[in-house]
Design a protein around this motif. Sequence first.
Motif, PDB file in Angstrom:
ATOM      1  N   UNK A 361       0.832  -1.209   0.000  1.00  0.00           N
ATOM      2  CA  UNK A 361       0.000   0.000   0.000  1.00  0.00           C
ATOM      3  C   UNK A 361       0.868   1.262   0.000  1.00  0.00           C
ATOM      4  N   UNK A 362       1.951   1.242   0.787  1.00  0.00           N
ATOM      5  CA  UNK A 362       2.842   2.401   0.817  1.00  0.00           C
ATOM      6  C   UNK A 362       3.548   2.603  -0.517  1.00  0.00           C
ATOM      7  N   UNK A 363       3.942   1.512  -1.144  1.00  0.00           N
ATOM      8  CA  UNK A 363       4.601   1.607  -2.455  1.00  0.00           C
ATOM      9  C   UNK A 363       3.635   2.169  -3.494  1.00  0.00           C
ATOM     10  N   UNK A 364       2.377   1.767  -3.421  1.00  0.00           N
ATOM     11  CA  UNK A 364       1.364   2.256  -4.351  1.00  0.00           C
ATOM     12  C   UNK A 364       1.156   3.762  -4.188  1.00  0.00           C
ATOM     13  N   UNK A 365       1.122   4.210  -2.948  1.00  0.00           N
ATOM     14  CA  UNK A 365       0.925   5.639  -2.693  1.00  0.00           C
ATOM     15  C   UNK A 365       2.115   6.459  -3.184  1.00  0.00           C
ATOM     16  N   UNK A 366       3.316   5.932  -2.953  1.00  0.00           N
ATOM     17  CA  UNK A 366       4.505   6.643  -3.419  1.00  0.00           C
ATOM     18  C   UNK A 366       4.522   6.735  -4.944  1.00  0.00           C
ATOM     19  N   UNK A 367       4.070   5.666  -5.600  1.00  0.00           N
ATOM     20  CA  UNK A 367       4.032   5.653  -7.063  1.00  0.00           C
ATOM     21  C   UNK A 367       3.044   6.677  -7.601  1.00  0.00           C
ATOM     22  N   UNK A 368       1.998   6.956  -6.825  1.00  0.00           N
ATOM     23  CA  UNK A 368       0.991   7.941  -7.233  1.00  0.00           C
ATOM     24  C   UNK A 368       1.361   9.352  -6.785  1.00  0.00           C
TER      25      UNK A 368
END
Length: 382
Positions: A361-368
């Motif tokens: 989830x944290x990786x997804x947010x950083x990617x966005x």
Amino acid sequence: MSLLNSLPGNSGIIICGHGSRAKIAEEEFSLLAAGLRARFPQLEVEYGFLEYSSPNIHMALDRLIGKGITNIYAVPGMLFSATHAQNDIPSVLTTYMQKNPALTIKYGQELGLHDEMIMAFQHRIMEAVDLVEMPKPGALYDTMLVVVGRGTSVAQANAEVSKLTRIVAENMGFGWCETVYSGVTFPSVGRGLEMALKLGFKKIVVAPYFLFSGKLIGRIHGYIEKVAADHPDVSFHVADYLRDQSHVINTFVERIEETVSQPAVNNGLMENFQARLAAGEVTVHHHHAEFQPEVESAVEAHAHSHEHSHQKDAGHSHSGHGHTHAPYRHIAHPHGPRTMIDENVCCCFMGQFPQAVVDEERALRLALGKPVIDQIPQCKVK
């Protein structure tokens, strides 16, 4: 005439709530007892909480006994029958009766989808769109209703919120309706609103189905404000929560009357709990019953220390913290609780997420391009 007008002098009422770290929730809960006292001034009415707030349920029962009350009618001050109403409150009441054998306590039903509760909710929605009477067919066909439920690990309780949404949408004639939840289940408030907006409605009523204010109400408003800022072409109307709205008090009166008139042996919440407890089907966290406020009298004091840990796959344990969340099997649902990771949710709840889900989830947010802030969980904030 109400049955409550003919109760013997040794009878009393207690409304049992969960409790909140938000002082306003405690104050607003007390309004329920005040509303009942106003209608039935001859009755002794008290209220008590499982945790966080004072008085706890033991203390409220002590007060009733101190006034000569030996026949008590208890009702959960909760919208639906989830873990607290099914297990925690009847556990406290059962333990108290065992310590006070001369006392009789009958435990009633949660508020549920009583017609009066539906009317109370519709009244709040009407206020949000400046209506003084129920809309005529067609008046709200251009408007979408989004109901925000508390969300629990009990599917039946979550289903009741969806049922409420459909009933109100048909009664009032909304163009579309959706149900979202503030915790535990899916869809979460933020994700649910984002998906609902794709339907193209330019007027949305967001209605939290909550009795009182508190941190969850604040969080819900935060999500709405964020989504509204990203969609300035959409008009958002936020309904007030229920509090001591007159129809809510009407429901409490009827639930208490049902408790008074029910037979000694039935299939109510208390009897169901005791049967499951005897069969070893339920585990009770007794810290609820023993919660103490920061300041109390020596008579009310109950020394207590507590340690517990969550299930092994939670990867989390702590001590000195009197709060739990039942394990939720859809904890990793893409549109559910994981969308609230790092948003100041309870450490008990955060502890249920496998680390792989947190990292993903944290990786997804950083990617966005969204910030990742590992905040102190709400339950640790003093």
